[in-house]
Design a protein around this motif. Structure first.
Motif, mmCIF file in Angstrom:
data_model
loop_
_atom_site.group_PDB
_atom_site.id
_atom_site.type_symbol
_atom_site.label_atom_id
_atom_site.label_comp_id
_atom_site.label_asym_id
_atom_site.label_seq_id
_atom_site.Cartn_x
_atom_site.Cartn_y
_atom_site.Cartn_z
ATOM 1 N N TYR A 29 -19.499 -42.889 43.799
ATOM 2 C CA TYR A 29 -20.712 -42.870 44.614
ATOM 3 C C TYR A 29 -20.451 -43.486 45.989
ATOM 4 C CZ TYR A 29 -25.397 -43.925 46.305
ATOM 5 O OH TYR A 29 -26.521 -44.000 47.083
ATOM 6 N N LEU A 30 -19.748 -44.619 46.021
ATOM 7 C CA LEU A 30 -19.463 -45.283 47.295
ATOM 8 C C LEU A 30 -18.567 -44.410 48.169
ATOM 9 C CD1 LEU A 30 -18.834 -48.977 46.142
ATOM 10 C CD2 LEU A 30 -20.891 -48.024 47.211
ATOM 11 N N ALA A 31 -17.599 -43.743 47.540
ATOM 12 C CA ALA A 31 -16.714 -42.851 48.304
ATOM 13 C C ALA A 31 -17.511 -41.702 48.918
ATOM 14 C CB ALA A 31 -15.611 -42.319 47.392
ATOM 15 N N ALA A 32 -18.446 -41.156 48.141
ATOM 16 C CA ALA A 32 -19.288 -40.068 48.662
ATOM 17 C C ALA A 32 -20.169 -40.579 49.792
ATOM 18 C CB ALA A 32 -20.141 -39.495 47.537
ATOM 19 N N LEU A 33 -20.670 -41.799 49.646
ATOM 20 C CA LEU A 33 -21.499 -42.396 50.693
ATOM 21 C C LEU A 33 -20.711 -42.529 51.990
ATOM 22 C CD1 LEU A 33 -24.401 -43.605 50.846
ATOM 23 C CD2 LEU A 33 -23.368 -45.846 50.458
ATOM 24 N N ALA A 34 -19.410 -42.839 51.866
ATOM 25 C CA ALA A 34 -18.556 -42.991 53.040
ATOM 26 C C ALA A 34 -17.974 -41.656 53.515
ATOM 27 C CB ALA A 34 -17.412 -43.953 52.721
ATOM 28 N N GLY A 35 -18.211 -40.595 52.742
ATOM 29 C CA GLY A 35 -17.690 -39.282 53.114
ATOM 30 C C GLY A 35 -16.181 -39.193 52.996
ATOM 31 N N MET A 36 -15.628 -39.827 51.959
ATOM 32 C CA MET A 36 -14.175 -39.852 51.757
ATOM 33 C C MET A 36 -13.842 -39.492 50.316
ATOM 34 S SD MET A 36 -13.198 -43.497 53.597
ATOM 35 C CE MET A 36 -13.640 -43.875 55.293
ATOM 36 N N SER A 37 -12.610 -39.094 50.090
ATOM 37 C CA SER A 37 -12.140 -38.944 48.719
ATOM 38 C C SER A 37 -12.028 -40.335 48.107
ATOM 39 C CB SER A 37 -10.781 -38.247 48.692
ATOM 40 O OG SER A 37 -9.781 -39.105 49.236
ATOM 41 N N GLN A 38 -12.000 -40.412 46.789
ATOM 42 C CA GLN A 38 -11.923 -41.716 46.147
ATOM 43 C C GLN A 38 -10.647 -42.465 46.534
ATOM 44 O OE1 GLN A 38 -13.014 -42.006 41.927
ATOM 45 N NE2 GLN A 38 -13.892 -39.946 42.069
ATOM 46 N N ALA A 39 -9.537 -41.749 46.587
ATOM 47 C CA ALA A 39 -8.271 -42.404 46.921
ATOM 48 C C ALA A 39 -8.292 -42.932 48.352
ATOM 49 C CB ALA A 39 -7.119 -41.420 46.734
ATOM 50 N N THR A 40 -8.808 -42.122 49.276
ATOM 51 C CA THR A 40 -8.876 -42.543 50.687
ATOM 52 C C THR A 40 -9.847 -43.708 50.846
ATOM 53 O OG1 THR A 40 -8.354 -40.323 51.480
ATOM 54 C CG2 THR A 40 -9.432 -41.812 53.037
ATOM 55 N N PHE A 41 -10.990 -43.604 50.165
ATOM 56 C CA PHE A 41 -11.980 -44.665 50.255
ATOM 57 C C PHE A 41 -11.404 -45.990 49.761
ATOM 58 C CE2 PHE A 41 -15.131 -47.209 47.927
ATOM 59 C CZ PHE A 41 -15.939 -47.597 48.982
ATOM 60 N N HIS A 42 -10.753 -45.955 48.600
ATOM 61 C CA HIS A 42 -10.194 -47.180 48.040
ATOM 62 C C HIS A 42 -9.177 -47.791 48.996
ATOM 63 C CE1 HIS A 42 -8.286 -49.913 45.155
ATOM 64 N NE2 HIS A 42 -9.364 -49.767 44.413
#
Length: 301
Positions: free
Chosen positions: A210-223
């Protein structure tokens, strides 16, 4: 870079602190004075400029350590939980610092009116950065504190001076961090959206997708980008916020420790106690007693 003269700014800050304490009559301007070194101080830094006028302080975010002493400043570009301590202070030479809040909306307005002349690399700056205080900042900082003696001017003049300070920061050595804050589609700004959600919902179950989607990133990129900015994983970030809120709640007399753990999102009292002890060095019950005792002693001193 030539050494800046902090004498007038320090005198004004100390005079103002002796009258008002931490909270000045100037919106978004705070003072910190300590006559002795402190143990760890836990809190959340918001976008701001902290100028050390005397003494020294160390702030830690995750595994990163930032030391700043007289003539240095710390720029916070994101809301981050921090463990800090004043490491140089005495009765003769107290630690003195001035904090000025940074309004991201003002950063955005300045970038719209005066876009950068060259494109910055798309990187994620760290949430905190230390630099030598620019001589260009001394005059507006002095004028800002000077307004305390002219209260009628504060609502009109203070916002203009604070805007000038942000403009100087945007043209300084850590301009990249502030530009990222002001650019709504920058990586730092998008990470900031997820941080804002965690701060407002820290008792909820954390969902990285959910946080990754909120930031508009893939999960790996967001992390990866989240950790680059904050030196913590999203789970570590949430845990720090939860435990700091627990400590605040424990200042209340007669509070039930187990209930505090449940309130901030822990299902297991033993896990809450274990992680609290790891962060603060004492069990929740013992730490609460020590905090209340210290507060009572400070009040009566």
């Amino acid at each position: 870079m030539a050494e800046v003269n902090l004498e007038t700014l320090t005198e004004r800050a100390l005079d103002l602190w002796q009258i008002n304490g931490r909270d000045t009559p100037l919106p978004g301007v705070f003072l910190a004075v300590s006559k002795e070194p402190t143990g760890p101080l836990h809190g959340v830094y918001q976008p701001s400029l902290c100028v050390v006028l005397q003494g020294a302080k160390v702030s830690r975010v995750g595994h990163r350590t930032y030391r700043y002493d007289a003539g240095k400043c710390l720029i916070a570009s994101l809301d981050v939980p921090v463990r800090a301590e004043i490491v140089a202070a005495s009765r003769e030479h107290p630690y003195i610092a001035m904090i000025v809040s940074i309004d991201p909306a003002v950063v955005t307005e300045l970038l719209i009116d005066h876009p950068p002349t060259s494109s910055e690399a798309e990187t994620t700056p760290e949430a905190l950065a230390v630099s030598t205080l620019s001589s260009d900042l001394i005059d507006p900082l002095e004028r800002l504190l000077g307004l305390a003696k002219r209260p009628r001017d504060i609502p009109v003049v203070a916002p203009m001076i604070q805007r000038e300070i942000i403009w100087q920061l945007l043209n300084g050595s850590h301009a990249g961090s502030l530009r990222q804050v002001g650019l709504t589609d920058s990586r730092l700004a998008r990470i900031g959206k997820s941080i804002a959600w965690v701060r407002e919902n820290f008792t909820e179950v954390l969902s990285v997708p959910y946080l990754a989607a909120l930031a508009g990133m893939s999960q790996a990129t967001f992390h990866r980008q989240f950790k680059a900015a904050t030196a913590m994983t999203p789970m570590q970030f949430q845990k720090s916020l939860r435990l700091q809120e627990a400590r605040r709640m424990l200042l209340s007399e007669g509070v039930d420790v187990a209930q505090v753990g449940f309130t901030i999102g822990y299902e297991s009292p033993s896990q809450f106690s274990r992680e609290y002890r790891r962060m603060f060095g004492a069990s929740p019950g013992r730490d609460g007693v020590q905090l209340r005792r210290a507060l009572t002693e400070e009040t009566h001193s």
